[in-house]
Enzyme design. Structure first.
Site, short mmCIF file in Angstrom:
data_model
loop_
_atom_site.label_atom_id
_atom_site.label_comp_id
_atom_site.label_asym_id
_atom_site.label_seq_id
_atom_site.Cartn_x
_atom_site.Cartn_y
_atom_site.Cartn_z
N GLN A 180 -32.06 28.00 27.33
CA GLN A 180 -31.68 26.53 27.03
C GLN A 180 -31.28 25.84 28.23
O GLN A 180 -31.05 26.63 29.27
CB GLN A 180 -30.77 26.36 25.96
CG GLN A 180 -29.21 27.23 26.37
CD GLN A 180 -28.36 27.33 25.10
OE1 GLN A 180 -27.37 26.93 25.14
NE2 GLN A 180 -28.62 28.19 24.23
N HIS A 234 -29.09 22.04 29.04
CA HIS A 234 -28.36 20.78 28.65
C HIS A 234 -28.69 19.44 29.30
O HIS A 234 -28.79 19.86 30.55
CB HIS A 234 -26.85 21.22 28.50
CG HIS A 234 -26.26 22.26 27.71
ND1 HIS A 234 -26.64 22.53 26.62
CD2 HIS A 234 -25.56 23.43 28.34
CE1 HIS A 234 -26.22 23.54 26.04
NE2 HIS A 234 -25.73 24.29 26.93
N GLU A 243 -20.72 23.11 31.71
CA GLU A 243 -19.89 23.82 31.20
C GLU A 243 -19.54 24.98 31.94
O GLU A 243 -20.09 25.18 33.13
CB GLU A 243 -20.42 24.47 29.93
CG GLU A 243 -21.80 25.13 29.90
CD GLU A 243 -22.40 25.54 28.94
OE1 GLU A 243 -22.23 25.17 27.75
OE2 GLU A 243 -23.71 25.90 28.93
N HIS A 287 -30.41 28.49 31.33
CA HIS A 287 -29.41 29.78 31.11
C HIS A 287 -29.43 30.38 29.70
O HIS A 287 -29.87 29.67 28.67
CB HIS A 287 -27.99 29.24 31.32
CG HIS A 287 -27.19 28.06 30.53
ND1 HIS A 287 -27.80 26.69 30.35
CD2 HIS A 287 -26.60 28.08 29.57
CE1 HIS A 287 -27.13 26.05 29.72
NE2 HIS A 287 -26.61 26.82 28.61
N ARG A 300 -33.62 23.76 23.40
CA ARG A 300 -34.11 25.47 23.58
C ARG A 300 -35.58 25.64 24.02
O ARG A 300 -36.28 24.75 23.53
CB ARG A 300 -34.18 25.71 22.07
CG ARG A 300 -32.72 25.93 21.32
CD ARG A 300 -32.78 26.85 20.06
NE ARG A 300 -31.72 26.54 19.13
CZ ARG A 300 -31.59 25.54 18.23
NH1 ARG A 300 -32.83 25.06 17.71
NH2 ARG A 300 -30.58 25.70 17.53
#
Length: 300
Positions: free
Chosen positions: A88, A90, A108, A165, A185
């Site tokens: 995936q 982000h 993150e 990642h 995804r």
């Protein structure tokens, strides 16, 4: 200060290991225990109040160092998997704002409490061209062009938005992320959910927001250390000490081992406490925690 009650979420790749982190005992495959979250999809209740985290912020945002209409800019969770997560990416701030009409994207970081079984996660590409990744998407051959990035117990990985990642089987992490829960995804191993359907992919958006030149950052993160990035800072704490929020914005103290007591209320492993500006709390000798503080980079 406020004590939050964590929210558990079932995932196809989840694990009962998160029962030890305040996970819902009725859920076997817990993917994430959200220890501190104030977004509409995941809004943690406040202990001893008939309100949620977002509701107490909305009542008096200034008290939390926020402005009217602001969402608390971080989500803290414990995430673990007994299977690989989907591959995936982000969204970046620019992409989240222009396409999703959200204030920021999702960078993150993961602190590995338990490492992946094979000693690596997926992170970054071996070949930077988006066209190569897109061709791999057509053939379901992602694993041939992604890096198997080595990680170990007690290491910290920062994953900037726009980076491809995936956590891999066996991982259990303390996770800090921006308050955007959007995941695009690329590939999900053709898994079938409990309704007998494949989970949707978002290949076009994933390719659009992907920045192949971006790299993850890895470091050790022993007690006493602080790690800061553009979006947040985190401090690893262990043993008896006074913890103080010296920031203008509310910080989140999350217990990753042991427990502590506040005004007769026992806070367990997996729970978080919201510390307002200048508030202090004593960490007992047997406890271990992470103090997370948002950084208002968007106002620079």
């Amino acid at each position: 200060m406020y004590i939050l009650k964590p929210e558990s979420r079932e995932r196809i790749w989840g694990t009962p290991r998160l029962h030890d982190y305040y996970g819902d005992q009725q859920i076997d495959k817990i993917g994430s225990v959200y220890s501190a979250s104030g977004v509409s999809e995941i809004d943690c209740p406040v202990v001893n109040e008939e309100k949620t985290f977002s509701e107490i912020i909305a009542e008096d945002p200034k008290k939390f160092g926020l402005k009217t209409g602001d969402v608390y800019p971080l989500i803290i969770s414990f995430t673990a998997c007994d299977e690989n997560l989907s591959i995936q990416v982000h969204p970046t701030d620019d992409y989240a704002q222009s396409v999703e009409q959200l204030p920021y994207g999702k960078s993150e970081a993961w602190y590995f409490i338990q490492p992946p079984e094979k000693g690596w996660i997926y992170a970054e590409q071996q070949i930077p061209e988006k066209s190569v990744l897109l061709e791999a998407a057509k053939k379901n051959e992602y694993t041939k062009i992604l890096k198997e990035y080595p990680v170990a117990k007690h290491e910290l990985i920062y994953i900037p938005s726009g980076t491809i990642h995936a956590l891999t089987k066996g991982s259990l992490v303390y996770e800090i992320q921006q308050s955007s829960d959007i995941t695009y995804r690329f590939y999900d191993y053709d898994r079938i959910d409990k309704n007998g359907k494949k989970r949707p992919l978002h290949i076009e958006k994933a390719i659009e927001t992907l920045h192949p030149e971006k790299q993850v950052e890895k470091r050790t993160f022993p007690p006493g250390n602080t790690f800061a990035q553009r979006e947040f800072s985190i401090q690893h704490l262990k043993g008896k000490q006074i913890v103080e929020n010296k920031s203008e914005i509310a910080s989140i103290l999350t217990i990753i081992a042991g427990q502590l007591t506040i005004a007769g209320e026992t806070c367990q492993t997996g729970q978080s406490i919201v510390l307002l500006k200048d508030e202090m709390i004593e960490l007992p000798e047997t406890a271990e925690a992470v103090l997370a503080t948002p950084i208002r980079y968007w106002e620079e």
